[in-house]
Design a protein around this motif. Sequence first.
Motif, short mmCIF file in Angstrom:
data_model
loop_
_atom_site.label_atom_id
_atom_site.label_comp_id
_atom_site.label_asym_id
_atom_site.label_seq_id
_atom_site.Cartn_x
_atom_site.Cartn_y
_atom_site.Cartn_z
N TYR A 98 -0.28 8.86 0.40
CA TYR A 98 -1.04 7.64 0.70
C TYR A 98 -0.42 6.42 0.02
O TYR A 98 -0.35 5.34 0.61
CB TYR A 98 -2.50 7.78 0.25
CG TYR A 98 -3.36 8.65 1.14
CD1 TYR A 98 -2.98 9.02 2.42
CD2 TYR A 98 -4.57 9.13 0.68
CE1 TYR A 98 -3.78 9.81 3.22
CE2 TYR A 98 -5.38 9.92 1.47
CZ TYR A 98 -4.98 10.26 2.74
OH TYR A 98 -5.78 11.04 3.52
N LYS A 99 0.03 6.58 -1.22
CA LYS A 99 0.67 5.46 -1.92
C LYS A 99 1.96 5.04 -1.21
O LYS A 99 2.24 3.84 -1.10
CB LYS A 99 0.97 5.84 -3.37
CG LYS A 99 -0.25 5.85 -4.25
CD LYS A 99 0.10 6.23 -5.67
CE LYS A 99 -1.11 6.27 -6.55
NZ LYS A 99 -0.80 6.67 -7.93
N LEU A 105 0.97 3.07 1.80
CA LEU A 105 0.49 1.73 1.46
C LEU A 105 1.64 0.77 1.18
O LEU A 105 1.50 -0.44 1.39
CB LEU A 105 -0.43 1.77 0.25
CG LEU A 105 -1.90 1.98 0.54
CD1 LEU A 105 -2.70 2.10 -0.75
CD2 LEU A 105 -2.46 0.86 1.38
N ASN A 140 2.27 -7.29 1.99
CA ASN A 140 1.36 -7.93 1.05
C ASN A 140 1.04 -9.35 1.48
O ASN A 140 1.86 -10.01 2.13
CB ASN A 140 1.98 -7.98 -0.36
CG ASN A 140 2.04 -6.63 -1.00
OD1 ASN A 140 1.24 -5.76 -0.68
ND2 ASN A 140 2.98 -6.44 -1.90
N MET A 149 -6.15 -6.22 -7.41
CA MET A 149 -6.23 -5.52 -6.12
C MET A 149 -5.44 -4.20 -6.17
O MET A 149 -5.89 -3.20 -5.62
CB MET A 149 -5.73 -6.42 -4.99
CG MET A 149 -6.72 -7.51 -4.64
SD MET A 149 -6.14 -8.71 -3.42
CE MET A 149 -5.50 -7.70 -2.12
N ASP A 150 -4.29 -4.21 -6.83
CA ASP A 150 -3.51 -2.97 -6.97
C ASP A 150 -4.29 -1.91 -7.72
O ASP A 150 -4.26 -0.74 -7.37
CB ASP A 150 -2.19 -3.25 -7.70
CG ASP A 150 -1.18 -3.98 -6.83
OD1 ASP A 150 -1.36 -3.99 -5.59
OD2 ASP A 150 -0.23 -4.53 -7.40
N TYR A 154 -7.60 -1.54 -7.94
CA TYR A 154 -8.67 -0.99 -7.11
C TYR A 154 -8.12 -0.21 -5.91
O TYR A 154 -8.73 0.76 -5.48
CB TYR A 154 -9.64 -2.08 -6.67
CG TYR A 154 -10.53 -2.49 -7.81
CD1 TYR A 154 -11.49 -1.61 -8.31
CD2 TYR A 154 -10.40 -3.72 -8.43
CE1 TYR A 154 -12.30 -1.96 -9.38
CE2 TYR A 154 -11.21 -4.08 -9.49
CZ TYR A 154 -12.15 -3.19 -9.96
OH TYR A 154 -12.94 -3.53 -11.02
N LYS A 155 -6.97 -0.63 -5.40
CA LYS A 155 -6.33 0.16 -4.33
C LYS A 155 -5.95 1.53 -4.83
O LYS A 155 -6.12 2.53 -4.14
CB LYS A 155 -5.08 -0.56 -3.81
CG LYS A 155 -5.32 -1.46 -2.64
CD LYS A 155 -4.00 -1.81 -2.00
CE LYS A 155 -3.77 -3.29 -2.10
NZ LYS A 155 -2.52 -3.72 -1.50
N ASP A 156 -5.45 1.59 -6.06
CA ASP A 156 -5.07 2.87 -6.64
C ASP A 156 -6.29 3.77 -6.79
O ASP A 156 -6.23 4.97 -6.50
CB ASP A 156 -4.40 2.66 -7.99
CG ASP A 156 -3.84 3.94 -8.56
OD1 ASP A 156 -3.12 4.65 -7.83
OD2 ASP A 156 -4.12 4.24 -9.73
N MET A 171 -9.00 3.62 -5.00
CA MET A 171 -9.40 4.00 -3.65
C MET A 171 -8.51 5.12 -3.10
O MET A 171 -9.00 6.10 -2.54
CB MET A 171 -9.33 2.80 -2.71
CG MET A 171 -9.73 3.12 -1.28
SD MET A 171 -9.23 1.86 -0.10
CE MET A 171 -7.46 1.97 -0.17
N VAL A 172 -7.21 5.00 -3.30
CA VAL A 172 -6.28 6.01 -2.82
C VAL A 172 -6.54 7.35 -3.51
O VAL A 172 -6.55 8.39 -2.86
CB VAL A 172 -4.81 5.55 -3.04
CG1 VAL A 172 -3.84 6.69 -2.86
CG2 VAL A 172 -4.48 4.42 -2.10
#
Length: 135
Positions: free
Chosen positions: A58-59, A62, A67, A79-80, A82-84, A86-87
């Motif tokens: 997934y990473k 992404l 960006n 954002m990075d 929280y994306k991490d 989430m992933v």
Amino acid sequence: MDISNVASMYSDMYSTAANQTASKLQDKLEGADYSKVDSGELMDACRQFEAYFIEQMYKAMLKTVPNNENTSNYTGNLMDYYKDQMVQSMAEETASGSGLGLAQMLYEQMKRNYGISDVADPKAGREHIVSAVMD
């Protein structure tokens, strides 16, 4: 109020969390003698590996998403982070269901390699019952 250090703090937390996940999995895999483990513990280790593998996939996916150029450095780091999170959650959720089948294949291979009995394996019991009914 100076918030210039907040971005670096989140960046450090982001990289530390990723390293901790990898080292925790590595310690679990290296530090265990799987010849003395029951099938539930072995399947748990296999599912954790599958979740980590899915997370890495997934990473990588992404990284292919462009960006937004309009975000500041602080916002981008936040954002990075929280994306991490989430992933990682998505990967664990994917692996907790049927997953990719990687955990099951790894489990079967390790079970053969370490000579773990099928008696304690609840899944093997169900497959045996299904095959008996089908015959």
